[in-house]
Write a protein that holds these residues in place. Structure first.
Motif, PDB file in Angstrom:
ATOM      1  N   GLY A  33     -38.802  47.554 -17.242  1.00 28.12           N
ATOM      2  CA  GLY A  33     -39.879  47.544 -18.234  1.00 28.12           C
ATOM      3  C   GLY A  33     -41.253  47.566 -17.592  1.00 28.12           C
ATOM      4  N   ALA A  34     -41.396  46.855 -16.496  1.00 29.74           N
ATOM      5  CA  ALA A  34     -42.684  46.819 -15.807  1.00 29.74           C
ATOM      6  C   ALA A  34     -42.979  48.141 -15.112  1.00 29.74           C
ATOM      7  N   ALA A  35     -41.936  48.844 -14.660  1.00 31.91           N
ATOM      8  CA  ALA A  35     -42.135  50.089 -13.927  1.00 31.91           C
ATOM      9  C   ALA A  35     -41.983  51.337 -14.792  1.00 31.91           C
ATOM     10  N   ALA A  36     -41.704  51.176 -16.070  1.00 27.88           N
ATOM     11  CA  ALA A  36     -41.416  52.325 -16.931  1.00 27.88           C
ATOM     12  C   ALA A  36     -42.628  53.242 -17.073  1.00 27.88           C
ATOM     13  N   THR A  37     -42.361  54.531 -16.890  1.00 29.86           N
ATOM     14  CA  THR A  37     -43.401  55.541 -17.105  1.00 29.86           C
ATOM     15  C   THR A  37     -42.993  56.528 -18.189  1.00 29.86           C
ATOM     16  N   SER A  38     -41.782  56.350 -18.702  1.00 26.29           N
ATOM     17  CA  SER A  38     -41.312  57.205 -19.797  1.00 26.29           C
ATOM     18  C   SER A  38     -40.757  56.320 -20.904  1.00 26.29           C
ATOM     19  N   ILE A  39     -40.693  56.885 -22.073  1.00 28.64           N
ATOM     20  CA  ILE A  39     -40.199  56.115 -23.217  1.00 28.64           C
ATOM     21  C   ILE A  39     -38.716  55.797 -23.057  1.00 28.64           C
ATOM     22  N   ASP A  40     -37.948  56.716 -22.454  1.00 29.32           N
ATOM     23  CA  ASP A  40     -36.514  56.466 -22.267  1.00 29.32           C
ATOM     24  C   ASP A  40     -36.283  55.250 -21.366  1.00 29.32           C
ATOM     25  N   ALA A  41     -37.006  55.174 -20.258  1.00 23.28           N
ATOM     26  CA  ALA A  41     -36.862  54.033 -19.343  1.00 23.28           C
ATOM     27  C   ALA A  41     -37.302  52.746 -20.017  1.00 23.28           C
TER      28      ALA A  41
ATOM     29  N   ALA B 137     -20.371  35.188 -16.512  1.00 25.44           N
ATOM     30  CA  ALA B 137     -21.149  35.703 -17.645  1.00 25.44           C
ATOM     31  C   ALA B 137     -22.629  35.360 -17.485  1.00 25.44           C
ATOM     32  N   ILE B 138     -22.936  34.175 -16.986  1.00 30.19           N
ATOM     33  CA  ILE B 138     -24.333  33.798 -16.763  1.00 30.19           C
ATOM     34  C   ILE B 138     -24.928  34.653 -15.643  1.00 30.19           C
ATOM     35  N   LEU B 139     -24.141  34.993 -14.642  1.00 28.01           N
ATOM     36  CA  LEU B 139     -24.607  35.901 -13.592  1.00 28.01           C
ATOM     37  C   LEU B 139     -24.928  37.269 -14.185  1.00 28.01           C
ATOM     38  N   ILE B 140     -24.098  37.754 -15.079  1.00 31.66           N
ATOM     39  CA  ILE B 140     -24.355  39.030 -15.761  1.00 31.66           C
ATOM     40  C   ILE B 140     -25.637  38.937 -16.583  1.00 31.66           C
ATOM     41  N   VAL B 141     -25.832  37.816 -17.271  1.00 31.69           N
ATOM     42  CA  VAL B 141     -27.074  37.593 -18.018  1.00 31.69           C
ATOM     43  C   VAL B 141     -28.277  37.705 -17.087  1.00 31.69           C
ATOM     44  N   ASP B 142     -28.207  37.030 -15.951  1.00 27.86           N
ATOM     45  CA  ASP B 142     -29.319  37.058 -15.003  1.00 27.86           C
ATOM     46  C   ASP B 142     -29.600  38.467 -14.507  1.00 27.86           C
ATOM     47  N   ILE B 143     -28.556  39.213 -14.203  1.00 27.28           N
ATOM     48  CA  ILE B 143     -28.726  40.591 -13.731  1.00 27.28           C
ATOM     49  C   ILE B 143     -29.374  41.450 -14.817  1.00 27.28           C
ATOM     50  N   LEU B 144     -28.915  41.315 -16.048  1.00 23.98           N
ATOM     51  CA  LEU B 144     -29.508  42.079 -17.149  1.00 23.98           C
ATOM     52  C   LEU B 144     -30.974  41.719 -17.364  1.00 23.98           C
ATOM     53  N   LEU B 145     -31.307  40.435 -17.258  1.00 23.37           N
ATOM     54  CA  LEU B 145     -32.702  40.021 -17.417  1.00 23.37           C
ATOM     55  C   LEU B 145     -33.576  40.583 -16.307  1.00 23.37           C
ATOM     56  N   ILE B 146     -33.071  40.588 -15.090  1.00 23.61           N
ATOM     57  CA  ILE B 146     -33.843  41.134 -13.968  1.00 23.61           C
ATOM     58  C   ILE B 146     -34.007  42.646 -14.120  1.00 23.61           C
ATOM     59  N   ILE B 147     -32.929  43.353 -14.434  1.00 23.79           N
ATOM     60  CA  ILE B 147     -33.007  44.806 -14.621  1.00 23.79           C
ATOM     61  C   ILE B 147     -33.974  45.149 -15.746  1.00 23.79           C
TER      62      ILE B 147
ATOM     63  N   ALA C 266     -31.583  46.522 -22.381  1.00 19.42           N
ATOM     64  CA  ALA C 266     -30.870  45.729 -21.369  1.00 19.42           C
ATOM     65  C   ALA C 266     -31.344  44.283 -21.377  1.00 19.42           C
ATOM     66  N   LEU C 267     -32.651  44.097 -21.479  1.00 17.18           N
ATOM     67  CA  LEU C 267     -33.205  42.746 -21.513  1.00 17.18           C
ATOM     68  C   LEU C 267     -32.656  41.955 -22.692  1.00 17.18           C
ATOM     69  N   TRP C 268     -32.636  42.568 -23.853  1.00 17.26           N
ATOM     70  CA  TRP C 268     -32.181  41.850 -25.043  1.00 17.26           C
ATOM     71  C   TRP C 268     -30.671  41.689 -25.113  1.00 17.26           C
ATOM     72  N   VAL C 269     -29.914  42.596 -24.489  1.00 19.77           N
ATOM     73  CA  VAL C 269     -28.460  42.365 -24.369  1.00 19.77           C
ATOM     74  C   VAL C 269     -28.237  41.104 -23.546  1.00 19.77           C
ATOM     75  N   GLY C 270     -28.995  40.964 -22.473  1.00 23.10           N
ATOM     76  CA  GLY C 270     -28.899  39.759 -21.647  1.00 23.10           C
ATOM     77  C   GLY C 270     -29.282  38.507 -22.412  1.00 23.10           C
ATOM     78  N   ILE C 271     -30.360  38.580 -23.176  1.00 21.55           N
ATOM     79  CA  ILE C 271     -30.787  37.418 -23.971  1.00 21.55           C
ATOM     80  C   ILE C 271     -29.726  37.085 -25.028  1.00 21.55           C
ATOM     81  N   GLY C 272     -29.174  38.105 -25.675  1.00 26.11           N
ATOM     82  CA  GLY C 272     -28.133  37.869 -26.679  1.00 26.11           C
ATOM     83  C   GLY C 272     -26.896  37.226 -26.086  1.00 26.11           C
ATOM     84  N   LEU C 273     -26.466  37.725 -24.928  1.00 24.32           N
ATOM     85  CA  LEU C 273     -25.302  37.145 -24.255  1.00 24.32           C
ATOM     86  C   LEU C 273     -25.596  35.713 -23.824  1.00 24.32           C
ATOM     87  N   ALA C 274     -26.814  35.471 -23.386  1.00 28.74           N
ATOM     88  CA  ALA C 274     -27.187  34.118 -22.957  1.00 28.74           C
ATOM     89  C   ALA C 274     -27.092  33.124 -24.109  1.00 28.74           C
TER      90      ALA C 274
END
Length: 164
Positions: free
Chosen positions: A130-138, A115-125, A145-153
């Motif tokens: 977020g840094a590369a997003a050029t559209s609102i959907d991305a 589960a912690i590995l999944i958290v790490d993957i979600l935080l990285i994704i 995804a980031l906040w699902v990871g934070i919530g699971l953590a």
């Protein structure tokens, strides 16, 4: 039973009050390293939570302009109550709620480390998208995804710390 360190022979010795104590083996350096590393990463998770809230509040006006959330060429004054701007801020809370309430079973089914590995993957994704997003959907997907990871953590890491 009282817990106390084992003597050299590994046998338990009676306590002063006559109650037999249980021998607890000495902790190895690998166990100490594992516990300290787990503690550091759990503390970092708390920092990520606060950091994300603060960063989102600071950069939201730039995100509105860069991703044109409130209409083409909308001046900043009219963009303060835009529905998309509010949704960008809200989707993080929704992702955290999903992570906290909906994914606790992952730790029970597959183990805390997985589960912690999944958290790490979600935080990285979430961070990379977020840094590369050029559209609102991305950008919305990355925040979710980031906040699902934070919530699971927040569900998994305190439990893992208690177990190690």
């Amino acid at each position: 039973f009282l817990f106390m360190s084992a003597d050299v022979s590994g046998e338990s010795a009676p306590a002063d009050d006559g109650v037999e104590s249980v021998a607890v083996p000495a902790q190895t350096s690998k166990q100490t390293l594992t516990r300290v590393t787990g503690l550091v990463f759990c503390v970092l998770c708390g920092f990520v939570n606060g950091y994300q809230v603060c960063v989102a509040a600071v950069i939201i006006n730039d995100v509105v302009n860069d991703l044109d959330l409130c209409g083409f060429g909308a001046p900043m004054a009219s963009a303060t109550t835009c529905a998309m701007k509010e949704f960008v801020m809200t989707i993080g809370a929704l992702g955290g709620l999903v992570g906290k309430l909906g994914l606790g079973w992952v730790a029970d089914a597959y183990g805390r480390r997985t589960a912690i590995l999944i958290v790490d993957i979600l935080l990285i994704i979430g961070t990379v998208l977020g840094a590369a997003a050029t559209s609102i959907d991305a950008f919305l997907f990355s925040r979710f995804a980031l906040w699902v990871g934070i919530g699971l953590a927040f569900v998994v890491e305190p439990t893992y710390l208690a177990e190690i």
